[in-house]
Design a protein around this motif. Structure first.
Motif, mmCIF file in Angstrom:
data_model
loop_
_atom_site.group_PDB
_atom_site.id
_atom_site.type_symbol
_atom_site.label_atom_id
_atom_site.label_comp_id
_atom_site.label_asym_id
_atom_site.label_seq_id
_atom_site.Cartn_x
_atom_site.Cartn_y
_atom_site.Cartn_z
ATOM 1 N N LYS A 68 0.383 -0.282 -13.447
ATOM 2 C CA LYS A 68 -0.478 0.895 -13.342
ATOM 3 C C LYS A 68 0.336 2.186 -13.375
ATOM 4 N N TYR A 69 1.537 2.146 -12.787
ATOM 5 C CA TYR A 69 2.337 3.363 -12.652
ATOM 6 C C TYR A 69 3.645 3.324 -13.461
ATOM 7 N N GLY A 70 3.706 2.449 -14.446
ATOM 8 C CA GLY A 70 4.922 2.347 -15.238
ATOM 9 C C GLY A 70 4.757 2.885 -16.650
ATOM 10 N N ASN A 71 5.788 2.765 -17.442
ATOM 11 C CA ASN A 71 5.734 3.197 -18.838
ATOM 12 C C ASN A 71 4.700 2.368 -19.602
ATOM 13 N N SER A 72 4.200 2.929 -20.682
ATOM 14 C CA SER A 72 3.030 2.364 -21.361
ATOM 15 C C SER A 72 3.323 1.122 -22.204
ATOM 16 N N ASN B 278 0.832 -1.211 0.000
ATOM 17 C CA ASN B 278 0.000 0.000 0.000
ATOM 18 C C ASN B 278 0.865 1.259 0.000
ATOM 19 N N GLU B 279 1.925 1.233 0.791
ATOM 20 C CA GLU B 279 2.836 2.387 0.841
ATOM 21 C C GLU B 279 3.555 2.571 -0.494
ATOM 22 N N LEU B 280 3.857 1.464 -1.164
ATOM 23 C CA LEU B 280 4.499 1.555 -2.481
ATOM 24 C C LEU B 280 3.559 2.240 -3.474
ATOM 25 N N GLU B 281 2.278 1.878 -3.414
ATOM 26 C CA GLU B 281 1.310 2.508 -4.330
ATOM 27 C C GLU B 281 1.137 3.982 -3.992
ATOM 28 N N THR B 282 1.124 4.307 -2.716
ATOM 29 C CA THR B 282 1.040 5.719 -2.313
ATOM 30 C C THR B 282 2.247 6.493 -2.817
ATOM 31 N N THR B 283 3.417 5.889 -2.714
ATOM 32 C CA THR B 283 4.648 6.509 -3.214
ATOM 33 C C THR B 283 4.557 6.745 -4.717
ATOM 34 N N ALA B 284 4.052 5.745 -5.439
ATOM 35 C CA ALA B 284 3.907 5.872 -6.890
ATOM 36 C C ALA B 284 2.927 6.983 -7.254
ATOM 37 N N GLU B 285 1.842 7.094 -6.474
ATOM 38 C CA GLU B 285 0.846 8.139 -6.733
ATOM 39 C C GLU B 285 1.442 9.526 -6.527
ATOM 40 N N LYS B 286 2.257 9.684 -5.503
ATOM 41 C CA LYS B 286 2.920 10.978 -5.250
ATOM 42 C C LYS B 286 3.858 11.337 -6.400
ATOM 43 N N LEU B 287 4.591 10.356 -6.893
ATOM 44 C CA LEU B 287 5.497 10.598 -8.023
ATOM 45 C C LEU B 287 4.701 11.011 -9.262
ATOM 46 N N LYS C 191 1.744 12.437 -9.406
ATOM 47 C CA LYS C 191 1.196 13.786 -9.237
ATOM 48 C C LYS C 191 2.262 14.866 -9.431
ATOM 49 N N ALA C 192 3.521 14.484 -9.182
ATOM 50 C CA ALA C 192 4.629 15.434 -9.376
ATOM 51 C C ALA C 192 5.116 15.438 -10.826
ATOM 52 N N GLY C 193 4.397 14.710 -11.695
ATOM 53 C CA GLY C 193 4.775 14.680 -13.113
ATOM 54 C C GLY C 193 5.911 13.733 -13.427
ATOM 55 N N ILE C 194 6.113 12.754 -12.535
ATOM 56 C CA ILE C 194 7.230 11.816 -12.688
ATOM 57 C C ILE C 194 6.675 10.410 -12.940
ATOM 58 N N THR C 195 7.193 9.729 -13.948
ATOM 59 C CA THR C 195 6.818 8.333 -14.176
ATOM 60 C C THR C 195 7.430 7.491 -13.060
ATOM 61 N N PRO C 196 6.612 6.800 -12.269
ATOM 62 C CA PRO C 196 7.171 6.057 -11.137
ATOM 63 C C PRO C 196 8.111 4.920 -11.530
ATOM 64 N N PHE C 197 7.677 4.022 -12.448
ATOM 65 C CA PHE C 197 8.465 2.818 -12.740
ATOM 66 C C PHE C 197 8.947 2.783 -14.188
ATOM 67 N N ALA C 198 10.205 2.421 -14.367
ATOM 68 C CA ALA C 198 10.728 2.046 -15.684
ATOM 69 C C ALA C 198 10.645 0.527 -15.763
ATOM 70 N N LEU C 199 9.868 0.014 -16.702
ATOM 71 C CA LEU C 199 9.587 -1.423 -16.775
ATOM 72 C C LEU C 199 10.160 -2.030 -18.051
ATOM 73 N N GLY C 200 11.103 -2.942 -17.890
ATOM 74 C CA GLY C 200 11.672 -3.655 -19.033
ATOM 75 C C GLY C 200 11.168 -5.081 -19.053
ATOM 76 N N TYR C 201 9.848 -5.249 -19.189
ATOM 77 C CA TYR C 201 9.255 -6.583 -19.084
ATOM 78 C C TYR C 201 9.344 -7.379 -20.385
ATOM 79 N N TYR C 202 10.070 -6.847 -21.343
ATOM 80 C CA TYR C 202 10.433 -7.662 -22.514
ATOM 81 C C TYR C 202 11.361 -8.793 -22.078
ATOM 82 N N GLU C 203 12.095 -8.552 -20.997
ATOM 83 C CA GLU C 203 13.098 -9.498 -20.514
ATOM 84 C C GLU C 203 12.446 -10.561 -19.629
ATOM 85 N N LYS C 204 12.431 -11.794 -20.110
ATOM 86 C CA LYS C 204 11.837 -12.884 -19.324
ATOM 87 C C LYS C 204 12.601 -13.127 -18.032
ATOM 88 N N TRP C 205 13.939 -12.897 -18.051
ATOM 89 C CA TRP C 205 14.727 -13.185 -16.856
ATOM 90 C C TRP C 205 14.361 -12.264 -15.701
#
Length: 424
Positions: free
Chosen positions: A243-247, A169-178, A180-194
């Protein structure tokens, strides 16, 4: 007349002697050239590709009879897809890497015994367990690595985040704050299976009451993944990052992910201290830290995952001469001042050896070591996964990310993958 004959004889004898010496020198020179040995090394870390080549060149200068060919793999490339075929055909590298545990058992016929090497007494004892069989040691620890969420401290400050999240829950709150500040919370490289099948899955296994016992029970069929709460929590964690990562996470590979993070385009990335060389190259002033990954909403002191990710091993099937020179090279890496300098200053490794100072490996290594010294770390469970299952875990998770599987279907797919691996 006699004197002239004597002089002619002396000149002839001298000429023959000089010719003989020349031939001997020529023959010895040819022998030296013939004695030049070429070693091949398979390096699994793209992050250190350039400095590793520099280290090899430094070694070659000190040992002119040695030529070392480096083949760097990693990132989107499966390091093990063709290695066994090469080794079986007698075309494999002289030095490669092994993860230890189940992988060491599988590759045992190709691993040279290194028990008598000078570096063995200097290795941190816990680092040798996964590569030890009985009293014999079959690999040299590459380093210690810690992973979790790497975060940009300056972006956290900009968003007004003063405390690190310790629950989901705190992680999601942190992501929401980021956000709202105009910052993308997570960089997600989920192309990588490893990243999905290893780093992410490992978290759910480590959150079990007794991870080792849980894996044993999975193997016996007395426990399942399907109804396990920790794996349900894992999908919730994955949902938060999505929810909070790159598209476009499934189109984003490791390089693209690291570009986003190092440029300050995202605040958090699921990686480890091994990304320090890439950060140094791209954004040397980036203010970064590392934190454990919260999986549930249970409060409590979180632990960072720290273990030895790989071991340098020597091909048991190569020639005796090459094995001897390969052992010398590995020993040089951890005992010479120059080799140690490359490991800490340029590779930014956390040394797995008592004789190597660890104060020059960068801020991520410093924070990882702090967790380690405070006893707030756990070792990866992936060492004891069935061989090949991480790829299956990763592929199934990608199907979930693409919304082709529900949570229930995903957990069933994990369970099926485990059962199938047990039958192989």
């Amino acid at each position: 007349m006699k004197k002239e004959l004597l002089n002619i004889c002396l000149i002839g004898t001298l000429s023959l002697s000089l010719y003989g010496c020349q031939q001997k020198v020529k023959k010895e020179t040819q022998e030296v050239k013939q004695d030049k040995i070429t070693l091949s090394i398979r390096n699994p870390k793209v992050e250190i590709a350039a400095p590793f080549e520099e280290m090899v060149q430094a070694y070659e200068q000190e040992h002119p009879h040695i030529n070392i060919e480096v083949h760097t793999v990693g990132g989107a490339i499966d390091d093990l897809s063709d290695l066994k075929a090469e080794l079986a055909a007698g075309e494999g590298p002289d030095i490669f890497t092994n993860q230890g545990g189940k992988s060491a058992e599988l590759w045992h016929d190709y691993l040279e015994d290194l028990s008598g090497e000078p570096w063995v007494p200097q290795a941190l004892p816990e680092t040798l367990s996964p590569i030890r069989s009985g009293e014999k040691v079959y690999g040299m620890p590459m380093n210690l690595e810690g992973y979790g969420f790497i975060y940009n401290k300056d972006l956290f400050e900009k968003a007004g985040i003063q405390q690190l999240p310790t629950t989901l829950n705190e992680l999601e709150t942190t992501a929401e704050k980021l956000k709202k500040a105009g910052i993308t919370p997570f960089a997600l490289g989920y192309y990588e299976k490893w990243q999905l099948g290893d780093h992410l899955m490992n978290i759910a296994f480590l959150q079990q009451k007794d991870p080792s016992a849980y894996i044993t029970q999975l193997n016996k069929g007395s426990k399942t993944i399907t109804n396990n709460q920790k794996f349900k929590d894992l999908t919730h964690l994955l949902d938060v990052t999505l929810k909070y990562g790159n598209s476009d996470p499934l189109e984003t590979d490791y390089t693209m992910e690291m570009n986003q993070f190092s440029k300050g385009e995202a605040a958090i990335v699921l990686q480890g201290n091994w990304i320090q060389p890439l950060i140094d190259q791209r954004s040397p002033n980036l203010n970064v830290g590392i934190m454990p990954i919260p999986l549930s909403n249970n409060h409590g002191e979180q632990s960072l995952i720290v273990n030895t990710p790989n071991y340098w091993v020597i091909n048991k099937q190569t020639t005796p001469q090459k094995k001897q020179e390969a052992k010398k090279f590995l020993d040089w890496m951890v005992t010479s001042k120059e080799g140690q300098g490359f490991m800490t200053k340029q590779f930014r490794f956390i040394p797995a050896f008592k004789n190597i100072p660890s104060n020059q490996s960068g801020p991520l290594a410093t924070e990882t070591l702090r967790y380690y010294k405070e006893g707030r770390t756990v070792s990866a469970s992936t060492l004891y996964f069935p061989v090949g299952i991480r790829e299956q875990f990763g592929a199934a998770t990608q199907q979930y990310i693409a919304k082709r599987l529900t949570q229930t279907q995903l957990l069933k797919r994990y369970q099926y993958a485990w059962e199938s691996a047990q039958g192989e």
